[in-house]
Enzyme design. Structure first.
Site, PDB file in Angstrom:
ATOM      1  N   GLY A 156       0.779  -1.231   0.000  1.00 50.21           N
ATOM      2  CA  GLY A 156       0.000   0.000   0.000  1.00 50.21           C
ATOM      3  C   GLY A 156       0.814   1.286   0.000  1.00 50.21           C
ATOM      4  O   GLY A 156       0.398   2.296  -0.550  1.00 50.21           O
ATOM      5  N   GLU A 192       4.195   4.116   5.740  1.00 52.03           N
ATOM      6  CA  GLU A 192       2.979   3.308   5.601  1.00 52.03           C
ATOM      7  C   GLU A 192       1.889   4.145   4.932  1.00 52.03           C
ATOM      8  O   GLU A 192       1.909   5.381   4.996  1.00 52.03           O
ATOM      9  CB  GLU A 192       2.567   2.817   7.000  1.00 52.03           C
ATOM     10  N   ASP A 193       0.934   3.481   4.301  1.00 47.07           N
ATOM     11  CA  ASP A 193      -0.136   4.205   3.621  1.00 47.07           C
ATOM     12  C   ASP A 193      -1.136   4.820   4.600  1.00 47.07           C
ATOM     13  O   ASP A 193      -1.479   5.993   4.502  1.00 47.07           O
ATOM     14  CB  ASP A 193      -0.857   3.302   2.601  1.00 47.07           C
ATOM     15  N   ASP A 204      -5.227   2.811  10.660  1.00 46.62           N
ATOM     16  CA  ASP A 204      -6.656   2.605  10.849  1.00 46.62           C
ATOM     17  C   ASP A 204      -6.865   2.235  12.319  1.00 46.62           C
ATOM     18  O   ASP A 204      -6.911   3.110  13.181  1.00 46.62           O
ATOM     19  CB  ASP A 204      -7.090   1.526   9.854  1.00 46.62           C
ATOM     20  N   LYS A 213      -6.869   7.523  10.302  1.00 52.80           N
ATOM     21  CA  LYS A 213      -8.289   7.548  10.685  1.00 52.80           C
ATOM     22  C   LYS A 213      -8.373   7.384  12.199  1.00 52.80           C
ATOM     23  O   LYS A 213      -8.632   6.294  12.705  1.00 52.80           O
ATOM     24  CB  LYS A 213      -9.040   6.390  10.008  1.00 52.80           C
ATOM     25  N   PHE A 215     -13.730   4.159   3.876  1.00 52.56           N
ATOM     26  CA  PHE A 215     -12.780   3.245   3.263  1.00 52.56           C
ATOM     27  C   PHE A 215     -12.298   3.900   1.976  1.00 52.56           C
ATOM     28  O   PHE A 215     -13.093   4.228   1.111  1.00 52.56           O
ATOM     29  CB  PHE A 215     -13.379   1.868   2.988  1.00 52.56           C
ATOM     30  N   ASP A 235      -5.733  -0.042  -1.754  1.00 49.69           N
ATOM     31  CA  ASP A 235      -6.522  -0.943  -2.592  1.00 49.69           C
ATOM     32  C   ASP A 235      -7.767  -1.437  -1.893  1.00 49.69           C
ATOM     33  O   ASP A 235      -7.904  -1.345  -0.662  1.00 49.69           O
ATOM     34  CB  ASP A 235      -5.689  -2.179  -2.934  1.00 49.69           C
ATOM     35  N   ARG A 256      -5.048   0.669  -6.819  1.00 50.51           N
ATOM     36  CA  ARG A 256      -3.816   1.287  -6.287  1.00 50.51           C
ATOM     37  C   ARG A 256      -3.283   2.349  -7.240  1.00 50.51           C
ATOM     38  O   ARG A 256      -2.532   3.230  -6.841  1.00 50.51           O
ATOM     39  CB  ARG A 256      -2.728   0.221  -6.094  1.00 50.51           C
TER      40      ARG A 256
HETATM   41  P1  IMP Z   1      -4.658  -1.117  10.915  1.00 52.06           P
HETATM   42  O1  IMP Z   1      -3.815  -2.244  11.399  1.00 52.06           O
HETATM   43  O2  IMP Z   1      -6.103  -1.302  11.239  1.00 52.06           O
HETATM   44  O3  IMP Z   1      -4.150   0.242  11.312  1.00 52.06           O
HETATM   45  O4  IMP Z   1      -4.681  -1.214   9.345  1.00 52.06           O
HETATM   46  C1  IMP Z   1      -3.716  -0.722   8.563  1.00 52.06           C
HETATM   47  C2  IMP Z   1      -3.759  -1.398   7.207  1.00 52.06           C
HETATM   48  O5  IMP Z   1      -5.098  -1.649   6.774  1.00 52.06           O
HETATM   49  C3  IMP Z   1      -3.176  -0.481   6.192  1.00 52.06           C
HETATM   50  O6  IMP Z   1      -1.831  -0.796   5.980  1.00 52.06           O
HETATM   51  C4  IMP Z   1      -4.000  -0.730   4.958  1.00 52.06           C
HETATM   52  O7  IMP Z   1      -3.395  -1.741   4.186  1.00 52.06           O
HETATM   53  C5  IMP Z   1      -5.311  -1.257   5.450  1.00 52.06           C
HETATM   54  N1  IMP Z   1      -6.377  -0.227   5.430  1.00 52.06           N
HETATM   55  C6  IMP Z   1      -6.951   0.406   6.480  1.00 52.06           C
HETATM   56  N2  IMP Z   1      -7.875   1.292   6.107  1.00 52.06           N
HETATM   57  C7  IMP Z   1      -7.877   1.244   4.758  1.00 52.06           C
HETATM   58  C8  IMP Z   1      -8.629   1.967   3.757  1.00 52.06           C
HETATM   59  O8  IMP Z   1      -9.468   2.850   4.019  1.00 52.06           O
HETATM   60  N3  IMP Z   1      -8.352   1.625   2.465  1.00 52.06           N
HETATM   61  C9  IMP Z   1      -7.438   0.683   2.113  1.00 52.06           C
HETATM   62  N4  IMP Z   1      -6.716   0.000   3.015  1.00 52.06           N
HETATM   63  C10 IMP Z   1      -6.932   0.278   4.323  1.00 52.06           C
HETATM   64 MG    MG Z   2      -1.064  -1.909   4.205  1.00 53.93          MG
END
Ligand code: IMP
Ligand code: MG
Length: 177
Positions: free
Chosen positions: A45, A98-99, A102, A130, A154, A161, A167
């Site tokens: 990502g 990192e992208d 969340d 977020k 999202f 993606d 992407r």
């Molecule tokens: P976390 O562990 O919940 O913080 O998730 C992080 C990962 O979830 C990121 O590296 C993304 O790959 C994916 N992710 C979280 N939210 C989104 C979104 O809105 N769109 C796409 N990928 C997301």
């Molecule tokens: Mg990711």
């Protein structure tokens, strides 16, 4: 411009992203002046953001790539794994790119793993955050450099993606639900 049916609207335009990434590059340049940091791209990502970001950092940095996984479709499985093949970061100034943050489960897990490898310093640069998605335990988690805080949509594009798609969009768009 490619505007797929599944995308509802543009959240961050190509121009807005470009300006913000340049600003982040300036902050990183300042932070790492006189150093030789190692920028770690979290595949897949962050790849697009990473390519743009490093070209805005003006110091002799090195790059490498790591992989984590947790998502199936639009839902975090909660079970985060970090690929074994992590480069030797002992004594290095490491910047993880990192992208999106969340729930922050991915980055907090990664942080624990990487701290254990004794880098000289460890910071996180993320394009999107977020904050409303954290549960209590990780409520305080914050990247060191954040492009944009966004609401709980999202999003796809600019590296992000849904099931491997979109992407390649040059902007960040909100997915229809
Ligand atoms: P976390 O562990 O919940 O913080 O998730 C992080 C990962 O979830 C990121 O590296 C993304 O790959 C994916 N992710 C979280 N939210 C989104 C979104 O809105 N769109 C796409 N990928 C997301
Ligand atoms: Mg990711």
């Amino acid at each position: 411009m490619f505007f797929p049916n599944e995308v509802e609207r543009v959240l961050k335009s190509e121009d807005e992203i470009k300006r913000r990434v340049a600003e982040m590059g300036r902050m990183l340049t300042e932070e790492y002046s006189g150093k030789n940091p190692l920028f770690l791209c979290v595949l897949r990502g962050a790849s697009v953001f990473f390519a743009d970001l490093i070209r805005n950092v003006e110091c002799p940095l090195e790059i490498d790539f790591i992989r984590t996984s947790s998502y199936v479709g639009t839902n975090s499985s909660g079970d985060v794994s970090v690929e074994e093949n992590i480069p030797d970061i002992q004594g290095r100034d490491v910047v993880v790119v990192e992208d999106i943050v969340d729930t922050a489960r991915t980055l907090s897990k990664l942080k624990t793993v990487l701290q254990g490898m004794k880098p000289s310093s460890l910071k996180f640069a993320v394009l999107l955050d977020k904050p409303s998605r954290r549960d209590e335990e990780l409520a305080d988690f914050k990247a060191d450099f954040t492009g944009f805080e966004i609401e709980d949509y999202f999003v796809v594009g600019y590296g992000l993606d849904v099931d491997g798609k979109y992407r390649n969009l040059p902007y960040v768009g909100v997915l229809k639900n």
